[in-house]
Each structure stands twice: as C-alpha cells, then as structure tokens.
Design a protein around this motif. Structure first.
Motif, mmCIF file in Angstrom:
data_model
loop_
_atom_site.group_PDB
_atom_site.id
_atom_site.type_symbol
_atom_site.label_atom_id
_atom_site.label_comp_id
_atom_site.label_asym_id
_atom_site.label_seq_id
_atom_site.Cartn_x
_atom_site.Cartn_y
_atom_site.Cartn_z
ATOM 1 N N ILE A 20 0.859 -1.185 0.000
ATOM 2 C CA ILE A 20 0.000 0.000 0.000
ATOM 3 C C ILE A 20 0.895 1.234 0.000
ATOM 4 C CG2 ILE A 20 -1.848 1.263 1.153
ATOM 5 C CD1 ILE A 20 -2.707 -1.473 0.203
ATOM 6 N N ARG A 21 0.678 2.111 -0.948
ATOM 7 C CA ARG A 21 1.433 3.359 -1.018
ATOM 8 C C ARG A 21 0.471 4.521 -0.815
ATOM 9 N NH1 ARG A 21 6.719 2.143 -0.274
ATOM 10 N NH2 ARG A 21 7.215 0.272 -1.477
ATOM 11 N N LEU A 22 0.764 5.357 0.156
ATOM 12 C CA LEU A 22 -0.079 6.504 0.466
ATOM 13 C C LEU A 22 0.557 7.766 -0.100
ATOM 14 C CD1 LEU A 22 -0.915 5.718 4.215
ATOM 15 C CD2 LEU A 22 -2.290 5.188 2.193
ATOM 16 N N LEU A 23 -0.248 8.541 -0.823
ATOM 17 C CA LEU A 23 0.223 9.775 -1.436
ATOM 18 C C LEU A 23 -0.549 10.955 -0.853
ATOM 19 C CD1 LEU A 23 0.401 8.705 -5.197
ATOM 20 C CD2 LEU A 23 2.167 8.464 -3.426
ATOM 21 N N ASP A 24 0.190 11.885 -0.289
ATOM 22 C CA ASP A 24 -0.396 13.110 0.269
ATOM 23 C C ASP A 24 -0.298 14.191 -0.810
ATOM 24 O OD1 ASP A 24 -0.451 15.747 1.599
ATOM 25 O OD2 ASP A 24 -0.450 14.609 3.462
ATOM 26 N N ASP A 85 5.420 -1.987 -9.261
ATOM 27 C CA ASP A 85 4.374 -2.679 -10.011
ATOM 28 C C ASP A 85 3.569 -3.564 -9.067
ATOM 29 O OD1 ASP A 85 5.024 -1.602 -12.506
ATOM 30 O OD2 ASP A 85 6.545 -3.149 -12.886
ATOM 31 N N GLY A 86 2.254 -3.468 -9.148
ATOM 32 C CA GLY A 86 1.371 -4.274 -8.312
ATOM 33 C C GLY A 86 0.926 -3.597 -7.036
ATOM 34 N N ASP A 87 1.510 -2.457 -6.697
ATOM 35 C CA ASP A 87 1.087 -1.736 -5.497
ATOM 36 C C ASP A 87 -0.347 -1.227 -5.635
ATOM 37 O OD1 ASP A 87 3.460 -2.017 -4.151
ATOM 38 O OD2 ASP A 87 4.202 0.007 -4.580
ATOM 39 N N VAL A 88 -1.014 -1.136 -4.496
ATOM 40 C CA VAL A 88 -2.278 -0.413 -4.409
ATOM 41 C C VAL A 88 -1.942 0.982 -3.896
ATOM 42 C CG1 VAL A 88 -4.536 -0.261 -3.305
ATOM 43 C CG2 VAL A 88 -3.612 -2.496 -3.985
ATOM 44 N N VAL A 89 -2.351 1.994 -4.621
ATOM 45 C CA VAL A 89 -2.031 3.376 -4.277
ATOM 46 C C VAL A 89 -3.289 4.072 -3.771
ATOM 47 C CG1 VAL A 89 -1.178 5.586 -5.163
ATOM 48 C CG2 VAL A 89 -0.209 3.419 -6.019
ATOM 49 N N VAL A 90 -3.150 4.788 -2.678
ATOM 50 C CA VAL A 90 -4.257 5.572 -2.127
ATOM 51 C C VAL A 90 -3.802 7.020 -2.011
ATOM 52 C CG1 VAL A 90 -5.808 5.941 -0.174
ATOM 53 C CG2 VAL A 90 -5.211 3.610 -0.891
ATOM 54 N N ALA A 91 -4.521 7.911 -2.686
ATOM 55 C CA ALA A 91 -4.205 9.339 -2.663
ATOM 56 C C ALA A 91 -5.220 10.069 -1.798
ATOM 57 C CB ALA A 91 -4.213 9.911 -4.074
ATOM 58 N N ARG A 109 -5.169 6.218 -15.567
ATOM 59 C CA ARG A 109 -4.975 6.124 -17.012
ATOM 60 C C ARG A 109 -3.665 5.433 -17.353
ATOM 61 N NH1 ARG A 109 -3.703 10.670 -18.578
ATOM 62 N NH2 ARG A 109 -3.799 10.201 -20.812
ATOM 63 N N ALA A 110 -2.696 5.505 -16.447
ATOM 64 C CA ALA A 110 -1.379 4.905 -16.691
ATOM 65 C C ALA A 110 -1.294 3.459 -16.221
ATOM 66 C CB ALA A 110 -0.300 5.737 -15.997
ATOM 67 N N GLY A 111 -2.417 2.880 -15.797
ATOM 68 C CA GLY A 111 -2.451 1.463 -15.454
ATOM 69 C C GLY A 111 -2.212 1.120 -14.003
ATOM 70 N N VAL A 112 -2.257 2.115 -13.113
ATOM 71 C CA VAL A 112 -2.010 1.870 -11.689
ATOM 72 C C VAL A 112 -3.327 1.597 -10.967
ATOM 73 C CG1 VAL A 112 -1.143 2.914 -9.552
ATOM 74 C CG2 VAL A 112 0.048 3.326 -11.726
ATOM 75 N N ASP A 113 -3.300 0.681 -10.016
ATOM 76 C CA ASP A 113 -4.450 0.423 -9.138
ATOM 77 C C ASP A 113 -4.458 1.519 -8.079
ATOM 78 O OD1 ASP A 113 -6.453 -0.461 -7.476
ATOM 79 O OD2 ASP A 113 -5.548 -2.421 -7.067
ATOM 80 N N VAL A 114 -5.218 2.578 -8.316
ATOM 81 C CA VAL A 114 -5.179 3.753 -7.459
ATOM 82 C C VAL A 114 -6.585 4.096 -6.982
ATOM 83 C CG1 VAL A 114 -5.230 5.259 -9.508
ATOM 84 C CG2 VAL A 114 -4.482 6.186 -7.309
ATOM 85 N N ARG A 115 -6.708 4.453 -5.728
ATOM 86 C CA ARG A 115 -7.977 4.857 -5.120
ATOM 87 C C ARG A 115 -7.806 6.234 -4.488
ATOM 88 N NH1 ARG A 115 -9.118 -0.632 -3.458
ATOM 89 N NH2 ARG A 115 -7.939 -1.928 -4.947
ATOM 90 N N VAL A 116 -8.924 6.855 -4.163
ATOM 91 C CA VAL A 116 -8.937 8.125 -3.433
ATOM 92 C C VAL A 116 -9.546 7.877 -2.064
ATOM 93 C CG1 VAL A 116 -9.926 10.449 -3.354
ATOM 94 C CG2 VAL A 116 -9.028 9.546 -5.509
ATOM 95 N N LEU A 117 -8.892 8.362 -1.025
ATOM 96 C CA LEU A 117 -9.430 8.223 0.328
ATOM 97 C C LEU A 117 -10.639 9.129 0.463
ATOM 98 C CD1 LEU A 117 -9.304 7.144 3.213
ATOM 99 C CD2 LEU A 117 -7.695 9.010 3.752
ATOM 100 N N ASP A 118 -11.812 8.527 0.609
ATOM 101 C CA ASP A 118 -13.055 9.291 0.654
ATOM 102 C C ASP A 118 -13.104 10.144 1.920
ATOM 103 O OD1 ASP A 118 -15.467 10.124 -0.364
ATOM 104 O OD2 ASP A 118 -16.609 8.387 0.341
ATOM 105 N N GLY A 119 -13.229 11.445 1.737
ATOM 106 C CA GLY A 119 -13.215 12.354 2.879
ATOM 107 C C GLY A 119 -11.844 12.860 3.232
ATOM 108 N N GLY A 120 -10.799 12.252 2.661
ATOM 109 C CA GLY A 120 -9.445 12.742 2.815
ATOM 110 C C GLY A 120 -8.920 12.764 4.237
ATOM 111 N N LEU A 121 -8.029 13.686 4.477
ATOM 112 C CA LEU A 121 -7.385 13.805 5.783
ATOM 113 C C LEU A 121 -8.405 14.025 6.894
ATOM 114 C CD1 LEU A 121 -4.578 14.059 7.234
ATOM 115 C CD2 LEU A 121 -4.819 16.527 6.937
ATOM 116 N N GLY A 141 11.073 3.246 -6.241
ATOM 117 C CA GLY A 141 10.253 2.197 -6.807
ATOM 118 C C GLY A 141 10.673 1.815 -8.214
ATOM 119 N N ASP A 142 9.949 0.831 -8.782
ATOM 120 C CA ASP A 142 10.263 0.365 -10.130
ATOM 121 C C ASP A 142 9.024 0.292 -11.010
ATOM 122 O OD1 ASP A 142 8.843 -1.754 -9.091
ATOM 123 O OD2 ASP A 142 10.442 -3.241 -9.347
#
Length: 284
Positions: A20-24, A85-91, A109-121, A141-142
C-alpha cells in the motif's frame, strides 16, 4: 469497483501487509505548496506529492496552467514516491479530494491500481487515525506506467464536443457566466458547455455523494450512461474530480486538461458569457 476507499477499508488494506502506497497530494489555489502542512502532520508512511511540479508539466500560457506531464516524467515521480508494479495506491488531500483526484486520474490512465481516500485527511482524523510529522523517505520504486491518451480531449475536440455530447464546465457559476475571472485572461465559458460545479458532488462531510445521488445530479444536466460526456475546469484539476464522480456514477467521461486556461490563452477561440450554454458569444 469503486475508485474510492473509506478509512475503515484503508485500515483493512494496511492490516493485510500488502503493498500500500499513500500519497499526500495537498494543494489548493490559495496555497499551492502543501509541503509545510504535510510536514506538520500526515497519514503514517504517506509520501508528499507536488501537484505543480510532479502532476503537471511546465509550458507556455497557451498550454494551460497545469498541462499533463509526459509519461516519462510521471513515471520518474512515481518511482520517487516508491511505487512498485502491483502496489495499491491511495491518494488523499485536505480539500474535498479535488487535488487527490488529479493523481487518481493520471495514475489510473497509466495502469495503476489507485484509489482516493473518501473524505481525505479530515475523515482519517475524525475516525481517530494517527498522524505522523516530518518527511518520509522511501526506497525508489520500479513501477512501469502505460502511456495512454484515452479519455483526453485536445482543444479542437473540446470545441466540437457539444455538437455530439455534453461538455461540462465544472467551475463556479460566476466564472462560467463570465462575471469574474481571477486567474485567466478572459472571462466566460466554451460555447455549448453546461455548468455543473464539481463541489455539487461533495457532501458536507467532504465525502463524495452516493452513486444514486450523483446520477440524479448528472441527469439534471443531460448526462446519463451512453451519452458522450466530457469535463473541463480552470486548469484541469477540478475536472479530474468530476471525472472521478462520473466514474462512481457508472458514466464514462473524458477530460479537457488544458481547460479554460488553455482556451482563454489561445487566440481566436470564441467565448460565451451568461447563464446559457450558447451564451453571448464574442471572439477576443
């Protein structure tokens, strides 16, 4: 599958020990540099993402204020964030997921399994989630990103879009009408565009409204499954949020990333003013 993740779902994902990768992605028009707030407190393990520098490219005014970055530049940034590759990303962000949606739109669009944290911080803190301070250093990363132009309109396609579908202008009504324009050289909207501000899709608690409510809101302006739909905003940020809302409603949509900042800086493009899509058209 939903492109959103709740706080409880995020905790479950984290507990599995999966990648799991978290992006702020903290950014706003009045405070585009979100790093100081990030350093004061962020979700544990989250990496700061610079929207202006990493989720946008530099360009001339006629390219808009936030051009889409080349896939090579986005991939370099994603590897800096530690994505593999294969990570689940949450922004997430702290402005009703508007900035996080930009990361979602580019990475999805670039093929990443990415979600948005509903309600955010805010949702994380309200649920008692812990915060950590300071910067987070991660191993490079790779991840390999896929270059895709799917779902992207250029300026000529945006101009023609109202002839065959619904082009949504998701800015505030006063900017759509042409009453004010705080950022770009000309006030107004693309002729034929329909106004539906993106914040209409956000509940008072900062979470995205439910799918049924979203479909009802979109239907009121003629947007339904099967109807060609596209969105633009000031510079391509909030349009990505509307694209997220459309996805949650089960409606395919395209985005004109150059948006009004590109249109208003391109000589000879007609400008409509007023409450109607056709408006009173002038050519600056």
């Amino acid at each position: 599958m939903s492109h959103l993740v709740s706080v409880s779902e995020l905790n479950e994902l984290i507990s599995t020990g999966a990648g799991i990768r978290l992006l702020d992605v903290r950014w706003r028009l009045d405070r585009p540099e979100g790093r100081p707030d990030y350093l004061e407190g962020h979700l544990p393990g989250a990496v700061y993402v610079d929207l202006d520098g990493e989720l946008s490219a530099k360009g001339r005014p006629e390219h808009g204020r936030h051009p889409v970055p080349p896939i090579e530049a986005l991939e370099r940034a994603a590897r800096r964030w530690g994505l593999r590759d294969g990570d689940v990303v949450v922004a997430y962000d702290d402005v009703k997921s508007v900035a996080a949606a930009r990361a979602w739109w580019l990475l999805h669009r670039a093929g990443v399994d990415v979600r948005v944290l509903d309600g955010g911080l805010g949702a994380w803190v309200a649920a008692g989630g812990a915060l950590e301070t300071g910067d987070v250093a991660v191993a490079k990363g790779d991840v390999h990103l896929t270059d895709s132009t799917a779902g992207v309109l250029d300026i000529d396609e945006a101009a023609d879009f109202p002839e065959t579908g619904v082009l949504l202008d998701v800015r505030a009504p006063e900017r759509y009408r042409g009453d004010v324009e705080p950022l770009d050289p000309i006030a107004g909207h693309i002729p034929g565009a329909v106004n539906l501000p993106t914040l209409a899709h956000v509940a008072p608690d900062g979470r995205l409204r439910g799918a049924d409510e979203l479909r009802e809101t979109f239907a009121a302006v003629g947007v339904r499954p099967g109807v060609p739909t596209a969105a633009y905003c000031g510079s391509g940020i909030t349009a990505a949020h509307t694209a997220l809302a459309l996805e949650e409603a089960g409606i395919d949509a395209q985005v004109f990333p150059g948006s009004w900042s590109e249109w208003s800086n391109t000589r000879g493009r007609p400008v409509a003013r007023g409450i109607l899509p056709a408006g009173d058209v002038v050519t600056p």
